[in-house]
Design a protein around this motif. Structure first.
Motif, PDB file in Angstrom:
ATOM      1  N   ALA A   1       0.839  -1.199   0.000  1.00  0.00           N
ATOM      2  CA  ALA A   1       0.000   0.000   0.000  1.00  0.00           C
ATOM      3  C   ALA A   1       0.872   1.246   0.000  1.00  0.00           C
ATOM      4  CB  ALA A   1      -0.914  -0.004   1.216  1.00  0.00           C
ATOM      5  N   SER A   2       0.516   2.220  -0.846  1.00  0.00           N
ATOM      6  CA  SER A   2       1.252   3.482  -0.920  1.00  0.00           C
ATOM      7  C   SER A   2       0.510   4.574  -0.160  1.00  0.00           C
ATOM      8  CB  SER A   2       1.439   3.880  -2.387  1.00  0.00           C
ATOM      9  OG  SER A   2       0.166   4.027  -3.001  1.00  0.00           O
ATOM     10  N   PHE A   3      -0.249   4.162   0.854  1.00  0.00           N
ATOM     11  CA  PHE A   3      -1.053   5.106   1.625  1.00  0.00           C
ATOM     12  C   PHE A   3      -1.096   4.642   3.073  1.00  0.00           C
ATOM     13  CE2 PHE A   3      -3.681   2.030  -0.607  1.00  0.00           C
ATOM     14  CZ  PHE A   3      -4.347   1.405   0.432  1.00  0.00           C
ATOM     15  N   PRO A   4      -1.428   5.557   4.004  1.00  0.00           N
ATOM     16  CA  PRO A   4      -1.520   5.165   5.412  1.00  0.00           C
ATOM     17  C   PRO A   4      -2.563   4.068   5.629  1.00  0.00           C
ATOM     18  CG  PRO A   4      -1.449   7.551   5.207  1.00  0.00           C
ATOM     19  CD  PRO A   4      -1.603   6.998   3.813  1.00  0.00           C
ATOM     20  N   LYS A   5      -2.224   3.148   6.519  1.00  0.00           N
ATOM     21  CA  LYS A   5      -3.053   1.971   6.801  1.00  0.00           C
ATOM     22  C   LYS A   5      -4.501   2.331   7.161  1.00  0.00           C
ATOM     23  CE  LYS A   5      -2.939  -2.062   9.838  1.00  0.00           C
ATOM     24  NZ  LYS A   5      -2.205  -2.715  10.929  1.00  0.00           N
ATOM     25  N   GLU A   6      -4.708   3.457   7.844  1.00  0.00           N
ATOM     26  CA  GLU A   6      -6.055   3.840   8.278  1.00  0.00           C
ATOM     27  C   GLU A   6      -7.037   4.002   7.115  1.00  0.00           C
ATOM     28  OE1 GLU A   6      -4.650   8.500   8.654  1.00  0.00           O
ATOM     29  OE2 GLU A   6      -5.426   7.478  10.407  1.00  0.00           O
ATOM     30  N   PHE A   7      -6.536   4.272   5.903  1.00  0.00           N
ATOM     31  CA  PHE A   7      -7.421   4.455   4.750  1.00  0.00           C
ATOM     32  C   PHE A   7      -7.830   3.136   4.101  1.00  0.00           C
ATOM     33  CE2 PHE A   7      -5.280   8.536   5.124  1.00  0.00           C
ATOM     34  CZ  PHE A   7      -6.389   9.367   5.187  1.00  0.00           C
ATOM     35  N   GLY A   8      -7.398   2.010   4.659  1.00  0.00           N
ATOM     36  CA  GLY A   8      -7.723   0.704   4.111  1.00  0.00           C
ATOM     37  C   GLY A   8      -9.047   0.137   4.568  1.00  0.00           C
ATOM     38  N   SER A   9      -9.756   0.830   5.456  1.00  0.00           N
ATOM     39  CA  SER A   9     -11.025   0.326   5.989  1.00  0.00           C
ATOM     40  C   SER A   9     -11.988   1.471   6.246  1.00  0.00           C
ATOM     41  CB  SER A   9     -10.765  -0.422   7.304  1.00  0.00           C
ATOM     42  OG  SER A   9     -11.975  -0.689   7.974  1.00  0.00           O
ATOM     43  N   ALA A  10     -13.280   1.224   5.991  1.00  0.00           N
ATOM     44  CA  ALA A  10     -14.302   2.240   6.250  1.00  0.00           C
ATOM     45  C   ALA A  10     -14.412   2.541   7.739  1.00  0.00           C
ATOM     46  CB  ALA A  10     -15.656   1.782   5.700  1.00  0.00           C
ATOM     47  N   SER A  11     -14.092   1.565   8.586  1.00  0.00           N
ATOM     48  CA  SER A  11     -14.216   1.779  10.030  1.00  0.00           C
ATOM     49  C   SER A  11     -13.090   2.645  10.590  1.00  0.00           C
ATOM     50  CB  SER A  11     -14.276   0.446  10.770  1.00  0.00           C
ATOM     51  OG  SER A  11     -13.078  -0.274  10.578  1.00  0.00           O
ATOM     52  N   THR A  12     -11.974   2.768   9.879  1.00  0.00           N
ATOM     53  CA  THR A  12     -10.852   3.563  10.385  1.00  0.00           C
ATOM     54  C   THR A  12     -10.531   4.791   9.539  1.00  0.00           C
ATOM     55  OG1 THR A  12      -9.275   2.167   9.187  1.00  0.00           O
ATOM     56  CG2 THR A  12      -9.758   1.566  11.489  1.00  0.00           C
ATOM     57  N   SER A  13     -11.092   4.902   8.347  1.00  0.00           N
ATOM     58  CA  SER A  13     -10.789   6.035   7.469  1.00  0.00           C
ATOM     59  C   SER A  13     -11.325   7.340   8.059  1.00  0.00           C
ATOM     60  CB  SER A  13     -11.392   5.827   6.085  1.00  0.00           C
ATOM     61  OG  SER A  13     -11.159   6.981   5.279  1.00  0.00           O
ATOM     62  N   PRO A  14     -10.463   8.350   8.187  1.00  0.00           N
ATOM     63  CA  PRO A  14     -10.918   9.638   8.709  1.00  0.00           C
ATOM     64  C   PRO A  14     -11.498  10.558   7.622  1.00  0.00           C
ATOM     65  CG  PRO A  14      -8.555   9.689   8.429  1.00  0.00           C
ATOM     66  CD  PRO A  14      -9.018   8.305   8.038  1.00  0.00           C
ATOM     67  N   LYS A  15     -11.357  10.168   6.372  1.00  0.00           N
ATOM     68  CA  LYS A  15     -11.757  11.042   5.263  1.00  0.00           C
ATOM     69  C   LYS A  15     -13.185  10.756   4.816  1.00  0.00           C
ATOM     70  CE  LYS A  15     -10.766  14.079   2.028  1.00  0.00           C
ATOM     71  NZ  LYS A  15     -10.451  15.460   2.320  1.00  0.00           N
ATOM     72  N   GLU A  16     -14.004  11.818   4.775  1.00  0.00           N
ATOM     73  CA  GLU A  16     -15.379  11.716   4.285  1.00  0.00           C
ATOM     74  C   GLU A  16     -15.582  12.672   3.120  1.00  0.00           C
ATOM     75  OE1 GLU A  16     -18.473  12.162   7.196  1.00  0.00           O
ATOM     76  OE2 GLU A  16     -17.610  10.655   8.526  1.00  0.00           O
ATOM     77  N   VAL A  17     -16.456  12.275   2.204  1.00  0.00           N
ATOM     78  CA  VAL A  17     -16.865  13.122   1.085  1.00  0.00           C
ATOM     79  C   VAL A  17     -18.383  13.040   0.957  1.00  0.00           C
ATOM     80  CG1 VAL A  17     -14.693  12.890  -0.196  1.00  0.00           C
ATOM     81  CG2 VAL A  17     -16.557  11.293  -0.632  1.00  0.00           C
ATOM     82  N   GLU A  18     -18.952  14.002   0.257  1.00  0.00           N
ATOM     83  CA  GLU A  18     -20.399  13.989   0.035  1.00  0.00           C
ATOM     84  C   GLU A  18     -20.683  14.043  -1.457  1.00  0.00           C
ATOM     85  OE1 GLU A  18     -24.531  16.242   1.403  1.00  0.00           O
ATOM     86  OE2 GLU A  18     -22.605  17.062   2.008  1.00  0.00           O
TER      87      GLU A  18
END
Length: 129
Positions: free
Chosen positions: A100-117
């Motif tokens: 993965a070329s991204f922080p581990k937290e973005f690998g799951s909906a339960s841990t991802s801090p990023k939201e969009v609408e």
């Protein structure tokens, strides 16, 4: 389903081999996803179909968690590429999964801090992580 796509950057750089998925914050509803172009960072979302409903280009209106997956963007490997990967490991076993070329937290909906609408009408999402 509303047309949606945009650009993904991580630390100001375009990631290679990444798929963007949007998971409904509510926990119910269809997931939208798209592969990130490794040169431009652009992606277009597609919502999977369900029984009696075809797949659609875009996403359903609502709030979503941004989830990333390594290995997207390249399309399915050919049988020859798969055989080459297996033979290059030297032991006949499957090669390791892509890193993965991204922080581990973005690998799951339960841990991802990023939201969009996604709003009614066309949507352009510029996701900078």
């Amino acid at each position: 389903v509303h047309p949606a796509g945009g650009k993904l950057t991580i630390g100001g750089q375009v990631p290679a081999g990444v798929q963007v998925s949007l998971f409904p914050v509510s926990g119910s509803g269809p997931i939208a996803s798209g592969n990130v172009d490794p040169v431009t960072g652009q992606f277009k979302l597609t919502t999977a179909g369900s029984v009696g409903k075809p797949a659609g280009q875009g996403a359903v209106a609502g709030k979503y968690k941004v989830v990333l997956r390594a290995g997207g963007g390249g399309g399915a490997p050919s049988p020859e590429e798969i055989m080459k990967q297996y033979s290059n490991t030297g032991n006949g076993k499957a090669p390791p999964p892509p890193k993965a070329s991204f922080p581990k937290e973005f690998g799951s909906a339960s841990t991802s801090p990023k939201e969009v609408e996604i709003k009614p009408g066309p949507n352009t999402l510029d996701i900078a992580l």
